[in-house]
Design an enzyme around this catalytic site. Structure first.
Site, PDB file in Angstrom:
ATOM      1  N   ASP A 110       0.841  -1.205   0.000  1.00  0.00           N
ATOM      2  CA  ASP A 110       0.000   0.000   0.000  1.00  0.00           C
ATOM      3  C   ASP A 110       0.880   1.262   0.000  1.00  0.00           C
ATOM      4  OD1 ASP A 110       0.859  -0.184   2.605  1.00  0.00           O
ATOM      5  OD2 ASP A 110      -1.141  -0.101   3.514  1.00  0.00           O
ATOM      6  N   ASP A 141      -1.042  -6.260   0.136  1.00  0.00           N
ATOM      7  CA  ASP A 141      -1.387  -5.603   1.404  1.00  0.00           C
ATOM      8  C   ASP A 141      -2.884  -5.432   1.552  1.00  0.00           C
ATOM      9  OD1 ASP A 141       0.975  -5.136   2.741  1.00  0.00           O
ATOM     10  OD2 ASP A 141       1.296  -3.144   1.888  1.00  0.00           O
ATOM     11  N   GLU A 200       9.632  -4.112  10.144  1.00  0.00           N
ATOM     12  CA  GLU A 200      10.081  -2.844   9.546  1.00  0.00           C
ATOM     13  C   GLU A 200      10.666  -1.947  10.632  1.00  0.00           C
ATOM     14  OE1 GLU A 200       7.214  -0.936   6.993  1.00  0.00           O
ATOM     15  OE2 GLU A 200       8.416   0.894   6.835  1.00  0.00           O
TER      16      GLU A 200
HETATM   17  O1  KIV Z   1       3.608  -1.136   1.516  1.00  0.00           O
HETATM   18  C1  KIV Z   1       4.793  -1.459   1.504  1.00  0.00           C
HETATM   19  O2  KIV Z   1       5.550  -1.135   0.591  1.00  0.00           O
HETATM   20  C2  KIV Z   1       5.310  -2.249   2.611  1.00  0.00           C
HETATM   21  C3  KIV Z   1       6.800  -2.383   2.704  1.00  0.00           C
HETATM   22  C4  KIV Z   1       7.355  -1.155   3.291  1.00  0.00           C
HETATM   23  C5  KIV Z   1       7.199  -3.571   3.456  1.00  0.00           C
HETATM   24  O3  KIV Z   1       4.576  -2.711   3.423  1.00  0.00           O
END
Ligand code: KIV
Length: 262
Positions: free
Chosen positions: A43, A82, A180
């Site tokens: 996301d 996500d 993260e």
């Molecule tokens: O949305 C995204 O790019 C992520 C990464 C930072 C792991 O969740």
């Protein structure tokens, strides 16, 4: 085809797992051919593609659109999507409906953000055939609660809680844990104590795999660049070469280094 069993075997054989964010078909083809193991429809596209300052405005419909485009370009990689903000936090039933849309769009696994309070949701999805990756540490959908993008779990109690959350997600059936912006030492401990693979971003060198945002490895994101980012266009003359260099450096453990860690 990379499956959850492949990733599990990679952890056991200490063969590093590579992941990049990917939001569309052409990049999916390039990354798949370069041997990236997991393509994440993150996301983060709210920031890199749409120009928002956070991931919060991204909708489920938009995530499904990008997931479909990525899935069409993939022959080998695992497709991870996500769950966007507001599409799963209300109830485990809401999470199932949203996750099933992402799976129908072509995802092989979904990622959700959050510790203990999301464990029941992980179990609910996993029991219904939806593999889950739990995102811990700096969870960008909670940026307002955190008061900014900051390194998490810096003290002993927070570190203990993160380890407990990771174990609880694994016991609930999570197939992967992503960390993260957490101290490298903590991420290493979580990686040792979990049976499922861990993926790090700003989480040191010892996770089972690494992920970065594709715009960051290509040096085309104009926002603030965090310490854990490396621009792989430097020293490479095409996008394809830069992606291959990222894969090579992660596999050979030359990226990340201590300089990219907290
Ligand atoms: O949305 C995204 O790019 C992520 C990464 C930072 C792991 O969740």
């Amino acid at each position: 085809m990379i499956t959850l069993s492949t990733l599990q075997a990679m952890k056991e054989q200490q063969n590093k797992i590579t992941m990049l964010t990917c939001y569309e078909y052409s990049f999916a083809q390039l990354m798949d051919e370069a041997g990236v193991d997991i393509l994440l429809i993150g996301d983060s596209l709210g920031m890199t593609v749409q120009g928002h300052s956070t991931t919060l405005p991204v909708t489920l419909e938009q995530m499904c659109y990008h997931t479909q485009a990525v899935a069409r370009g993939v022959k080998n990689a695992l497709v991870l999507a996500d769950l966007p903000f507001g599409s799963y936090q209300q109830s485990k039933e809401q999470a199932f409906v949203s996750a099933s849309e992402l799976m129908a769009a072509g995802a092989h696994m979904v990622k959700l953000e959050g510790g203990t309070h999301m464990v029941e949701t992980t179990a609910f999805l996993q029991q219904r055939g939806i593999p889950v990756c739990a995102h811990l540490g700096l969870t960008p959908q909670s940026v307002n609660a955190f008061g900014g993008y900051k390194v998490q779990a810096k003290n002993d109690l927070e570190a203990k809680n993160l380890l407990k959350d990771a174990k609880a997600h694994e016991e609930a059936g999570a197939g992967m844990v992503l960390m993260e912006c957490v101290p490298a030492e903590l991420a290493a401990r979580v990686t040792t104590e979990l049976s499922c693979p861990t993926i790090g971003i700003g989480a040191g060198i010892d996770c089972d795999g690494q992920v970065l945002v594709v715009h960051d490895i290509l040096g085309i994101y104009t926002g603030k660049t965090p310490k854990f980012v490396k621009n792989f266009m430097q020293g490479n003359s095409s996008i394809q070469e830069a992606i291959c260099a990222y894969v090579k450096e992660v596999k050979e453990r030359t990226f990340p280094t201590l300089a990219h860690s907290f």
